[in-house]
Enzyme design. Sequence first.
Site, PDB file in Angstrom:
ATOM      1  N   ASP A   1     -25.025 -24.892 -24.187  1.00 16.38           N
ATOM      2  CA  ASP A   1     -24.439 -23.961 -25.274  1.00 16.38           C
ATOM      3  C   ASP A   1     -23.405 -24.920 -25.887  1.00 16.38           C
ATOM      4  OD1 ASP A   1     -23.529 -22.658 -22.630  1.00 16.38           O
ATOM      5  OD2 ASP A   1     -21.883 -23.121 -24.150  1.00 16.38           O
TER       6      ASP A   1
ATOM      7  N   ASP B   1     -20.200 -23.410 -26.374  1.00 17.59           N
ATOM      8  CA  ASP B   1     -19.051 -22.745 -26.022  1.00 17.59           C
ATOM      9  C   ASP B   1     -18.716 -21.930 -27.347  1.00 17.59           C
ATOM     10  OD1 ASP B   1     -17.400 -22.066 -24.025  1.00 17.59           O
ATOM     11  OD2 ASP B   1     -15.879 -23.179 -25.095  1.00 17.59           O
TER      12      ASP B   1
HETATM   13  N1  LIG Z   1     -19.565 -22.423 -22.416  1.00 19.26           N
HETATM   14  C1  LIG Z   1     -19.455 -22.340 -21.203  1.00 19.26           C
HETATM   15  N2  LIG Z   1     -18.308 -22.142 -20.465  1.00 19.26           N
HETATM   16  C2  LIG Z   1     -18.258 -22.106 -19.075  1.00 19.26           C
HETATM   17  N3  LIG Z   1     -19.096 -22.133 -18.375  1.00 19.26           N
HETATM   18  C3  LIG Z   1     -20.371 -22.388 -18.682  1.00 19.26           C
HETATM   19  N4  LIG Z   1     -21.693 -22.792 -18.173  1.00 19.26           N
HETATM   20  C4  LIG Z   1     -22.461 -22.766 -19.247  1.00 19.26           C
HETATM   21  N5  LIG Z   1     -21.872 -22.636 -20.415  1.00 19.26           N
HETATM   22  C5  LIG Z   1     -20.638 -22.418 -20.154  1.00 19.26           C
END
Ligand SMILES: Nc1ncnc2[nH]cnc12
Length: 291
Positions: free
Chosen positions: A210, A212
């Site tokens: 992703d 974030d």
């Molecule tokens: N955006 C994110 N923040 C923290 N841990 C994660 N693991 C997968 N995506 C994450």
Amino acid sequence: MQNEWHIGVIGGSGLYSDIGLEDAQEIAIASPFGEPSGPVTLGRIGAIRFSFIARHGAGHRLSPSTVNYRANIDALKRCGVTDLLAMSAVGSLQEGYAPGSFVAVDQLIDRTMGRASTFFDTGLVAHVSLADPVCPRLAELASSAAENAGGKVHRGGCYIAIEGPQFSTRAESRMYRQWGADVIGMTGMPEARLAREAELPYAMLAMVTDYDSWRESEAGVEVSDVLAVMQANAAIARRTLRCLAESLPANRVAVAADRALDGALITAPGAQDAAMWCKLDAVAGRIAARR
Ligand SMILES: Nc1ncnc2[nH]cnc12
Ligand SMILES: CSC[C@H]1O[C@H](OP(=O)(O)O)[C@H](O)[C@@H]1O
């Protein structure tokens, strides 16, 4: 034998079992540091021995804050692991590190709090170097293996470990970008610290799931995004281990991390605690033998 590989694998979110080991056997390993996340699966891929542990336990029972990182690494060390490959789901803090790609992490920033982050304690104090927390040889081998398995791999990236379990606010996410972090997760620390203390060369192959929360026009990250990307790419993660096994040189030549404890112990012989030496029989067994 001294120059044989034995690869430890720590499986993260989405990678809980079934990593394609032959002659697989699940073994419960007792550790003086408490309960590991679950049994260790020992097996091989071709001629190479592997030991696998699911970081969050079967069914993702453990949160990033309650994983017993010390027990997991101690247990893998007791199994005879020589090198440790961590697989982790991460958010991307850089446009160019798109979901679905892999990052061979080469630096880490620790923002976790209150986790047990050293094996050493009163009566046996050690200060290992953590300037280069990742083993470049293992990172390169893992990167090539992931490429051969069909993955897109970024060689190098700075991982920031947050305490979680909540994902970051947009302000935090933007700040971590300014700090120079490339990917974000919740488990790389203290894992990398402890691997160094246990003299296990460590590399992390992170799968970007992703972006974030820093992209203004997009909704923040949700667990469902993470798992969907992990599931779509789990086959690559598994194939990576086979490609890694097939690409390892016949003889394992020693690297710097194998001797991380040389010169690190500062407690004077007369002030050392015998019970600590017993507790550290696996982690510090190599230097205990020379004492
Ligand atoms: N955006 C994110 N923040 C923290 N841990 C994660 N693991 C997968 N995506 C994450
Ligand atoms: C399931 S989303 C957050 C969760 O995923 C990552 O786990 P891991 O590093 O074990 O793959 C992240 O660190 C969080 O624990």
